[in-house]
Design an enzyme around this catalytic site. Sequence first.
Site, mmCIF file in Angstrom:
data_model
loop_
_atom_site.group_PDB
_atom_site.id
_atom_site.type_symbol
_atom_site.label_atom_id
_atom_site.label_comp_id
_atom_site.label_asym_id
_atom_site.label_seq_id
_atom_site.Cartn_x
_atom_site.Cartn_y
_atom_site.Cartn_z
ATOM 1 C CG ASP A 11 -2.277 0.246 1.078
ATOM 2 O OD1 ASP A 11 -2.616 0.785 0.018
ATOM 3 O OD2 ASP A 11 -3.075 -0.071 1.964
ATOM 4 C CG ASP A 12 -0.588 4.578 0.324
ATOM 5 O OD1 ASP A 12 -1.350 3.902 -0.376
ATOM 6 O OD2 ASP A 12 -0.990 5.512 1.039
ATOM 7 C CB CYS A 50 -6.415 2.103 -2.027
ATOM 8 S SG CYS A 50 -5.294 2.980 -0.946
ATOM 9 C CG HIS A 104 -9.932 -0.253 -0.871
ATOM 10 N ND1 HIS A 104 -8.822 0.381 -0.383
ATOM 11 C CD2 HIS A 104 -10.987 0.282 -0.232
ATOM 12 C CE1 HIS A 104 -9.203 1.278 0.521
ATOM 13 N NE2 HIS A 104 -10.505 1.232 0.629
ATOM 14 C CG ASP A 300 -2.104 0.722 -3.527
ATOM 15 O OD1 ASP A 300 -1.021 1.262 -3.196
ATOM 16 O OD2 ASP A 300 -3.104 0.733 -2.777
ATOM 17 C CG HIS A 301 -1.451 4.523 -5.066
ATOM 18 N ND1 HIS A 301 -0.970 4.983 -3.856
ATOM 19 C CD2 HIS A 301 -2.676 3.984 -4.799
ATOM 20 C CE1 HIS A 301 -1.866 4.741 -2.913
ATOM 21 N NE2 HIS A 301 -2.907 4.125 -3.452
#
Length: 522
Positions: A11-12, A50, A104, A300-301
């Site tokens: 995540d992130d 997300c 998510h 995810d990014h």
Amino acid sequence: DGMNVLLIVVDDLRPLLGCYGDKLVKSPNIDQLASQSIVFSNAYAQQAVCAPSRVSFLTGRRPDTTRLYDFYSYWRVHAGNYSTMPQYFKENGYMTLSVGKVFHPGISSNYSDDYPYSWSIPPFHPSTEKYENDKTCRGKDGKLYANLVCPVDVTEMPSGTLPDIQSTEEAIRLLNIMKTNKQKFFLAVGYHKPHIPLRYPQEFLKLYPLENITLAPDPWVPEKLPSVAYNPWTDIRQRDDVQALNVSFPYGPLPDDFQRQIRQSYYAAVSYLDVQVGLLLNALDDVGLSNSTIVVFTADHGWSLGEHGEWAKYSNFDVATRVPLMFYVPGMTTSSVSQGERVFPYLDPFSHILGLVPQGQSKKVVELVSLFSTLTELAGLQVPPVCPETSFHVALCTEGASIVRYFNASEQNVEEEKDGYDDTYRCFNEEPVAFSQYPRPADTPQWNSDKPKLKDIRIMGYSMRTIDYRYTVWVQFYPNNFSANFEDVRAGELYMVETDPNQDYNIYNNTSHGCFLKKILG
């Protein structure tokens, strides 16, 4: 008869890793994985938030096809009954398993992480996930707060653990069962950190003395940044420690010393994540499956760490859209591994300074939406067909071509051809492009600019990244029929990578860009 798949989704996580050239971070286990993998240095998410990003790469469709730009719809109901990557593996005889945050959670995956379509057994969520946003951070006054910056004593935490530690334990338990049952598996493990709050075991702070932490290279809002492009980092402002700073909305900069603390905690959270990845990969060795399992590592990014005066994701800049992406394929990215040989011995970030280099590195621009077709090709399954122009009615197809063709292409010849390109050629050459997009409720920053609900979206920023430039147009958008009007361009951005790698000098207004627009519409 076909390889297993271990998909690790973080995540992130921006590519703040040793294997991506960061000199400060300690990430020996992920670097060790990279040293046996093909590493993509220009990989991009399709939307920097997300749920839309995950639904996009798990279905192999872009956000305009999943129709998910927020958190509040389930694609099978609101867009089309699209098959997912795990579902396809499941239908092809794999045991498919989900641990932690893969889809998510919530309405965007039908409150079930898309079980039973995607997974053979109900997905696992750590029991301590529910405390993520509680007041568990001890302040200087001894009281507990819900802070952004949150190093903790794990023994004081509910159940004496943290969600990612629980996810690693569960994933290892499942690997042992798969080994015993000799079952072919697709195991997806989703780690939470470095997602906010930056809550991690406090000993990781020792790795990053504050005096070694710098500010972002460009901590100011660029002069020519269109206001629609700016994300006002609302979620960060809601944390107790940030609220206490009383920062003005939307641009007010955070104090320098606090910026350093956020950056320090992000680094520390990455090293905490690295330990989890190290333990997981070490377990893959322990069960003797490193020679028969494809390992994919991605996020995810990304996440802004003060660049452009921005924090968090929610934008089209590289810092928000660029992700780590690597593939370990036994016998392909490494010479074949003999049974029982250790590929991933656990490395302690407190004692290992490795400096391992990636096995192979590709500078090709690639997209997460290509993950579905890439993994099916690597596993020897039939690659789903390319989607037709409109594919709402097509259950199985993908909008991202497989990138296996880049795995062993030599990159040497690319550089020499660069000289003497004229602009028209640069515009129409067939080099790979990554598309991202981000919705906004208005032309100027609002309290809901970061995460507008579908009904409030008025503008969509469509962004195109090539090896040479990032080009973005912010156009009128109609949420009732999901359509964009490219005749009504509200603002534009153009950054040349070579002269402006940090994307600080927008030259959109002093460039003719008809050809860029053609490419985005194409």
